[in-house]
Structure formats: structure tokens, C-alpha cells
Design an enzyme around this catalytic site. Structure first.
Site, PDB file in Angstrom:
ATOM      1  N   ASP A   1     -38.639 -14.538 -12.734  1.00 56.15           N
ATOM      2  CA  ASP A   1     -39.156 -15.525 -13.697  1.00 56.15           C
ATOM      3  C   ASP A   1     -40.532 -15.047 -14.176  1.00 56.15           C
ATOM      4  O   ASP A   1     -41.560 -15.635 -13.857  1.00 56.15           O
ATOM      5  CB  ASP A   1     -39.229 -16.915 -13.051  1.00 56.15           C
ATOM      6  CG  ASP A   1     -39.463 -18.016 -14.094  1.00 56.15           C
ATOM      7  OD1 ASP A   1     -39.483 -17.693 -15.297  1.00 56.15           O
ATOM      8  OD2 ASP A   1     -39.622 -19.183 -13.699  1.00 56.15           O
TER       9      ASP A   1
ATOM     10  N   ASN B   1     -34.239  -0.849 -11.943  1.00 54.79           N
ATOM     11  CA  ASN B   1     -34.833  -1.409 -13.158  1.00 54.79           C
ATOM     12  C   ASN B   1     -36.045  -0.603 -13.584  1.00 54.79           C
ATOM     13  O   ASN B   1     -36.774  -0.053 -12.761  1.00 54.79           O
ATOM     14  CB  ASN B   1     -35.193  -2.886 -12.946  1.00 54.79           C
ATOM     15  CG  ASN B   1     -36.627  -3.080 -12.473  1.00 54.79           C
ATOM     16  OD1 ASN B   1     -37.577  -3.106 -13.286  1.00 54.79           O
ATOM     17  ND2 ASN B   1     -36.813  -3.184 -11.166  1.00 54.79           N
TER      18      ASN B   1
ATOM     19  N   GLY C   1     -40.638  -2.554 -17.167  1.00 52.46           N
ATOM     20  CA  GLY C   1     -41.941  -2.194 -17.720  1.00 52.46           C
ATOM     21  C   GLY C   1     -42.801  -3.396 -18.100  1.00 52.46           C
ATOM     22  O   GLY C   1     -43.495  -3.374 -19.122  1.00 52.46           O
ATOM     23  N   PHE C   2     -42.765  -4.433 -17.276  1.00 52.26           N
ATOM     24  CA  PHE C   2     -43.639  -5.615 -17.479  1.00 52.26           C
ATOM     25  C   PHE C   2     -43.450  -6.242 -18.862  1.00 52.26           C
ATOM     26  O   PHE C   2     -44.421  -6.537 -19.563  1.00 52.26           O
ATOM     27  CB  PHE C   2     -45.118  -5.255 -17.280  1.00 52.26           C
ATOM     28  CG  PHE C   2     -45.510  -4.899 -15.876  1.00 52.26           C
ATOM     29  CD1 PHE C   2     -44.722  -5.239 -14.787  1.00 52.26           C
ATOM     30  CD2 PHE C   2     -46.700  -4.225 -15.631  1.00 52.26           C
ATOM     31  CE1 PHE C   2     -45.103  -4.918 -13.483  1.00 52.26           C
ATOM     32  CE2 PHE C   2     -47.093  -3.899 -14.345  1.00 52.26           C
ATOM     33  CZ  PHE C   2     -46.291  -4.238 -13.273  1.00 52.26           C
TER      34      PHE C   2
ATOM     35  N   ASN D   1     -50.505  -6.619  -8.432  1.00 56.99           N
ATOM     36  CA  ASN D   1     -49.376  -5.703  -8.319  1.00 56.99           C
ATOM     37  C   ASN D   1     -49.812  -4.315  -8.772  1.00 56.99           C
ATOM     38  O   ASN D   1     -50.049  -4.094  -9.950  1.00 56.99           O
ATOM     39  CB  ASN D   1     -48.217  -6.228  -9.176  1.00 56.99           C
ATOM     40  CG  ASN D   1     -47.048  -5.264  -9.230  1.00 56.99           C
ATOM     41  OD1 ASN D   1     -46.966  -4.329  -8.434  1.00 56.99           O
ATOM     42  ND2 ASN D   1     -46.133  -5.488 -10.163  1.00 56.99           N
TER      43      ASN D   1
ATOM     44  N   SER E   1     -45.610  -1.309  -9.152  1.00 56.97           N
ATOM     45  CA  SER E   1     -44.442  -1.130 -10.011  1.00 56.97           C
ATOM     46  C   SER E   1     -44.358   0.326 -10.456  1.00 56.97           C
ATOM     47  O   SER E   1     -45.360   0.905 -10.863  1.00 56.97           O
ATOM     48  CB  SER E   1     -44.524  -2.026 -11.244  1.00 56.97           C
ATOM     49  OG  SER E   1     -43.602  -1.574 -12.213  1.00 56.97           O
TER      50      SER E   1
ATOM     51  N   ASN F   1     -42.897   1.355 -13.048  1.00 54.86           N
ATOM     52  CA  ASN F   1     -42.509   1.406 -14.458  1.00 54.86           C
ATOM     53  C   ASN F   1     -43.645   1.284 -15.465  1.00 54.86           C
ATOM     54  O   ASN F   1     -43.405   1.163 -16.653  1.00 54.86           O
ATOM     55  CB  ASN F   1     -41.446   0.344 -14.729  1.00 54.86           C
ATOM     56  CG  ASN F   1     -40.256   0.523 -13.803  1.00 54.86           C
ATOM     57  OD1 ASN F   1     -39.756   1.635 -13.657  1.00 54.86           O
ATOM     58  ND2 ASN F   1     -39.838  -0.541 -13.148  1.00 54.86           N
ATOM     59  N   THR F   2     -44.888   1.304 -14.988  1.00 54.05           N
ATOM     60  CA  THR F   2     -46.038   1.402 -15.884  1.00 54.05           C
ATOM     61  C   THR F   2     -46.736   2.704 -15.513  1.00 54.05           C
ATOM     62  O   THR F   2     -47.200   2.835 -14.380  1.00 54.05           O
ATOM     63  CB  THR F   2     -46.984   0.194 -15.706  1.00 54.05           C
ATOM     64  OG1 THR F   2     -46.302  -0.984 -16.146  1.00 54.05           O
ATOM     65  CG2 THR F   2     -48.260   0.358 -16.522  1.00 54.05           C
TER      66      THR F   2
ATOM     67  N   LYS G   1     -49.709  -6.384  -3.565  1.00 59.24           N
ATOM     68  CA  LYS G   1     -48.303  -5.985  -3.401  1.00 59.24           C
ATOM     69  C   LYS G   1     -48.188  -4.473  -3.481  1.00 59.24           C
ATOM     70  O   LYS G   1     -48.611  -3.865  -4.452  1.00 59.24           O
ATOM     71  CB  LYS G   1     -47.425  -6.635  -4.475  1.00 59.24           C
ATOM     72  CG  LYS G   1     -45.944  -6.310  -4.312  1.00 59.24           C
ATOM     73  CD  LYS G   1     -45.074  -7.209  -5.141  1.00 59.24           C
ATOM     74  CE  LYS G   1     -43.618  -6.840  -5.038  1.00 59.24           C
ATOM     75  NZ  LYS G   1     -42.780  -7.733  -5.855  1.00 59.24           N
TER      76      LYS G   1
ATOM     77  N   ASN H   1     -42.553  -3.489  -3.010  1.00 61.60           N
ATOM     78  CA  ASN H   1     -41.960  -3.395  -4.345  1.00 61.60           C
ATOM     79  C   ASN H   1     -40.722  -2.470  -4.282  1.00 61.60           C
ATOM     80  O   ASN H   1     -40.294  -2.081  -3.190  1.00 61.60           O
ATOM     81  CB  ASN H   1     -43.017  -2.862  -5.322  1.00 61.60           C
ATOM     82  CG  ASN H   1     -42.849  -3.468  -6.706  1.00 61.60           C
ATOM     83  OD1 ASN H   1     -41.735  -3.492  -7.243  1.00 61.60           O
ATOM     84  ND2 ASN H   1     -43.929  -3.954  -7.279  1.00 61.60           N
TER      85      ASN H   1
ATOM     86  N   GLY I   1     -32.773  -3.992  -3.457  1.00 60.65           N
ATOM     87  CA  GLY I   1     -31.540  -4.435  -2.812  1.00 60.65           C
ATOM     88  C   GLY I   1     -31.306  -3.738  -1.476  1.00 60.65           C
ATOM     89  O   GLY I   1     -32.206  -3.163  -0.886  1.00 60.65           O
TER      90      GLY I   1
HETATM   91  C1  LIG Z   1     -35.268  -6.478 -12.488  1.00 59.02           C
HETATM   92  C2  LIG Z   1     -36.448  -6.502 -11.560  1.00 59.02           C
HETATM   93  C3  LIG Z   1     -37.711  -6.755 -12.075  1.00 59.02           C
HETATM   94  C4  LIG Z   1     -38.823  -6.779 -11.232  1.00 59.02           C
HETATM   95  N1  LIG Z   1     -40.053  -7.053 -11.763  1.00 59.02           N
HETATM   96  C5  LIG Z   1     -41.135  -7.122 -10.930  1.00 59.02           C
HETATM   97  C6  LIG Z   1     -42.415  -7.458 -11.439  1.00 59.02           C
HETATM   98  O1  LIG Z   1     -42.599  -7.709 -12.631  1.00 59.02           O
HETATM   99  N2  LIG Z   1     -43.462  -7.485 -10.572  1.00 59.02           N
HETATM  100  C7  LIG Z   1     -43.311  -7.228  -9.233  1.00 59.02           C
HETATM  101  O2  LIG Z   1     -44.299  -7.287  -8.495  1.00 59.02           O
HETATM  102  N3  LIG Z   1     -42.099  -6.935  -8.721  1.00 59.02           N
HETATM  103  C8  LIG Z   1     -41.019  -6.878  -9.537  1.00 59.02           C
HETATM  104  N4  LIG Z   1     -39.785  -6.581  -9.017  1.00 59.02           N
HETATM  105  C9  LIG Z   1     -39.678  -6.253  -7.568  1.00 59.02           C
HETATM  106  C10 LIG Z   1     -39.242  -7.449  -6.717  1.00 59.02           C
HETATM  107  O3  LIG Z   1     -40.212  -8.459  -6.751  1.00 59.02           O
HETATM  108  C11 LIG Z   1     -39.031  -6.998  -5.257  1.00 59.02           C
HETATM  109  O4  LIG Z   1     -40.250  -6.521  -4.737  1.00 59.02           O
HETATM  110  C12 LIG Z   1     -37.974  -5.902  -5.117  1.00 59.02           C
HETATM  111  O5  LIG Z   1     -36.911  -6.103  -6.027  1.00 59.02           O
HETATM  112  C13 LIG Z   1     -37.402  -5.821  -3.696  1.00 59.02           C
HETATM  113  O6  LIG Z   1     -36.766  -7.034  -3.342  1.00 59.02           O
HETATM  114  P1  LIG Z   1     -35.154  -7.235  -3.418  1.00 59.02           P
HETATM  115  O7  LIG Z   1     -34.538  -6.082  -2.687  1.00 59.02           O
HETATM  116  O8  LIG Z   1     -34.906  -8.562  -2.780  1.00 59.02           O
HETATM  117  O9  LIG Z   1     -34.798  -7.228  -4.864  1.00 59.02           O
HETATM  118  C14 LIG Z   1     -38.657  -6.545  -9.845  1.00 59.02           C
HETATM  119  C15 LIG Z   1     -37.376  -6.313  -9.337  1.00 59.02           C
HETATM  120  C16 LIG Z   1     -36.270  -6.289 -10.166  1.00 59.02           C
HETATM  121  C17 LIG Z   1     -34.911  -6.037  -9.583  1.00 59.02           C
END
Ligand SMILES: Cc1cc2nc3c(=O)[nH]c(=O)nc-3n(C[C@H](O)[C@H](O)[C@H](O)COP(=O)(O)O)c2cc1C
Length: 352
Positions: free
Chosen positions: A69, A115, A118-119, A180, A183, A185-186, A221, A250, A270
């Protein structure tokens, strides 16, 4: 229900399903009747789930991870589904479109996602307006985390001002904040985890918070791909600068033991992330010895996964990818598992 719905959803493009889900939950968030229905079908409430960390009381230790979200579109609905807290974002100071599509990929054989979003987000000012409305209506019934990222256009050297710009706009509306720096992706973002960059960043952000009338918890994070010496640096700086906690982890840029043959850039989340995320958590816990609360995220999908994170020192857990593969029912199943365990061993959490 989700086991019948999933094959249909998985025929659609991943990002299309994501948008549909958020739109549906955003709609539900506006209608008390629909929220009640979600709560009745999925919600959980048990005093044995209550958790107090960094001065906040959480109705459950299971939270929604950042990225689902991003724009604070559906907080009431996610809480109705049984989450004990929601972390919105990553939000950046400036609105930005994110990377070109496709940028989201399912790996069903691995129960994983790659994924490189890219924010993509509407920017801190627009998110602040939304949150002001939600706060006014009093519909956020549990702690709200606000996860902050760096705007793509801002050079790394100006990162502290960029984070503080967003933090300043959002400060009144969050219960805790997350920097954060993990990530993938930046471009360049993860370099902010290096000692010099991180020290400057944390010093400036903590100085901003110290000037505010209400001091709110700030968490960091981190990536699962840091070495032990890098983790040691992160720990030392967090303690020195007065950070309230760490979120580990992350997504990973590594591609270990995947069944799916896929060659896409981005962060992997995952099941296949779980082992490494737990390893990082254990290392942090060993080095910290309870000096900082830990939030576990990465590959958590069952009550046993949650218990293993508690045993490794986590106070809270978060998930994202399990929602995609298991559906919203996963939250209740995990919560009931924790309650059952605590019923058998009421002192477990106190011993920890
Ligand atoms: C599609 C997608 C978008 C994400 N976007 C962000 C993000 O904007 N900021 C962030 O701190 N982590 C982001 N994450 C990372 C998740 O918060 C989490 O750290 C990571 O997916 C590992 O947890 P999981 O295995 O339960 O998915 C994203 C993960 C996914 C799959």
C-alpha cells in the site's frame, strides 16, 4: 475461496491484479459495512496477540510490509483483514512513476516474486493529504508505519535532505517511520547503507526528530545482502545515533536455488528469501543482545515461520508475498497459530 480465485488471478498480469486488489480494498475502506464484512470474514482479535514495542501497542505482531500500500489507499481494509499494523510506502519526497512495465513477476514454482517497481508513488505531499483525512475520520485503529525512500532524481549526496523533506510532510501522521536504504530498484540507494553515508543520513534525520515536539520512533530497513562486517557497521551506527529498531530484510538481488528459470532484474521476495532473512535476523539478535527491537520480514507465510522469527529475537513480523500466494486468509491462520502456541505456553513471550 482464494484457492479457487488464485488460478484466475494468476492468468492476469501481476501488476494488474495488484491494482485490482488495492482498488477493491480502497473501496472497502470507504464503506463501514464492507469493513465489517472483511473483519467478520478475516479479522482476528485476541489479547494474547497484543505487543508493545518502541512505545507503541500493536493489536497483533503481524503487519503489512512496505510496498503493498505505497500510497496509503487502503489502510482501514488491511487492518480489517487482521493485520496489527500497516507500513505504507515507500513514499518519496517527489511523486514519481517508477520503472517501465513490466516490473513485477510471479515465480509460482518458488512461491516468490521478483519486482523492480522503483518507488512508484504519488509523493509525500499527496500521501500526507490522504493521511490527514484518515486521521480526521479516526479510521486508523492500529499503529501506522511510514516507510520513506529516496526520490530517483535526487543525487545520493543530497539524500538526507530528500528523506527529511518527505519526513517533514508526513511526520504528523505516522506512529513510526522507516528509512529504507535497501531497495535494489533505485540506482545507488543501497550505498546509503555504507558507513559514511549512513552516519550522515542518520545524524541528520535524528536531529530533525529531536527538534519535533513529539519524538517518534525511527527504524532502519536493511538488505539481506549485507556481509557481517557491514551489519556490524549498521548496528554500531544505529546504537550511536539512537535509532529505535531495525527491519530485516528487504528483497534480495541474489538468485539462489530457484526452480523457475527467469532472468529479470529486481528484488526477490517470498519463500526463497526466508532462510537468508532469518539468518540476518539471528545475526542481528546475537550482536544486539536485546539493545534494539527487531522487525522480521522476508519469506514469512506460516505460524511456524512467525514462531521461528520470535525465537530469533523479532518483536514484530511483516509479510507481503505470502498474501499473493495464500490470499488474505493467511493472516488469520498465522494469528491463530500464535494464539494456540501462547495458550500452551503463556510465558514464552515473557521468557524471550
Ligand atoms: C512488489 C513489491 C514491492 C515492494 N516495495 C517496497 C517498498 O516500496 N519499500 C520497501 O521498503 N519494501 C518494499 N518491498 C519489500 C517488502 O516490504 C519485503 O521487505 C519483502 O518483500 C520481503 O517480504 P516477503 O517475502 O514477505 O514479501 C516490496 C516487495 C514487493 C514484492
Amino acid at each position: 475461496v482464494y484457492q479457487y480465485l488464485r488460478p484466475l488471478l494468476f492468468r492476469l498480469e501481476p501488476e494488474r491484479v495488484h491494482t485490482l486488489a488495492i482498488d477493491a480494498l480502497a473501496l472497502a475502506s470507504e464503506h463501514p459495512g464492507l469493513l465489517r464484512l472483511l473483519k467478520l470474514s478475516y479479522g482476528v482479535s485476541d489479547p494474547r496477540l497484543h505487543t508493545t514495542v518502541f512505545g507503541l501497542t500493536f493489536p497483533s505482531p503481524i503487519g503489512l510490509a512496505a510496498g503493498m500500500d505505497k500510497n496509503a489507499a487502503a489502510i482501514p481494509a488491511f487492518l480489517a483483514l487482521g493485520f496489527g499494523f500497516v507500513e505504507i510506502g515507500s513514499v518519496t519526497a517527489h511523486a514519481q512513476p517508477g520503472n517501465p512495465k513490466p516490473r513485477l513477476f510471479r515465480l509460482p514454482a518458488d512461491q516468490a516474486i521478483i519486482n523492480r517497481m522503483g518507488f512508484n508513488n504519488i509523493g509525500a505531499a499527496a500521501v500526507a493529504r490522504r493521511l490527514a483525512g484518515l486521521r480526521q475520520r479516526g479510521v486508523i485503529s492500529a499503529p501506522l508505519g511510514i516507510n520513506l525512500g529516496k526520490s530517483k532524481l535526487t543525487p545520493l549526496a543530497n539524500a538526507p535532505e530528500d528523506y527529511i523533506h518527505a519526513l517533514n510532510l508526513l511526520y504528523p501522521y505516522g506512529d513510526y517511520f522507516v528509512i529504507n536504504v535497501s531497495s535494489p530498484n533505485t540506482p545507488g540507494l543501497r550505498e546509503l547503507q555504507d558507513k559514511q553515508h549512513l552516519d550522515t543520513l542518520l545524524a541528520q534525520v535524528m536531529a530533525y526528530i529531536a527538534e519535533q515536539p513529539a519524538r517518534k520512533p525511527l527504524l532502519l530497513k536493511i538488505a539481506p545482502d549485507l556481509s557481517e562486517p557491514q551489519l556490524d557497521d549498521v548496528i554500531a551506527l544505529c546504537l550511536e545515533r539512537g535509532v529505535s529498531g531495525l527491519i530485516a530484510t528487504n528483497t534480495t538481488t541474489k538468485r539462489r536455488q530457484l526452480r523457475t528459470a527467469i532472468d529479470e532484474a529486481g528484488g526477490l521476495s517470498g519463500k526463497p528469501l526466508g532462510e537468508r532473512a532469518l539468518e540476518v535476523l539471528r545475526y542481528l539478535n546475537r550482536q544486539l543482545q536485546g539493545q534494539l527491537p527487531l522487525v522480521a520480514v522476508g519469506g514469512i507465510a506460516t505460524a511456524d515461520d512467525v514462531m521461528s522469527r520470535f525465537e530469533a529475537g523479532a518483536s514484530l513480523v511483516q509479510l507481503y508475498t505470502a498474501l499473493v500466494y495464500e490470499g488474505p486468509g493467511v493472516i488469520r491462520r498465522m494469528s491463530q497459530g500464535i494464539v494456540a502456541q501462547r495458550r500452551r505456553d503463556p510465558h514464552a513471550s515473557i521468557r524471550q
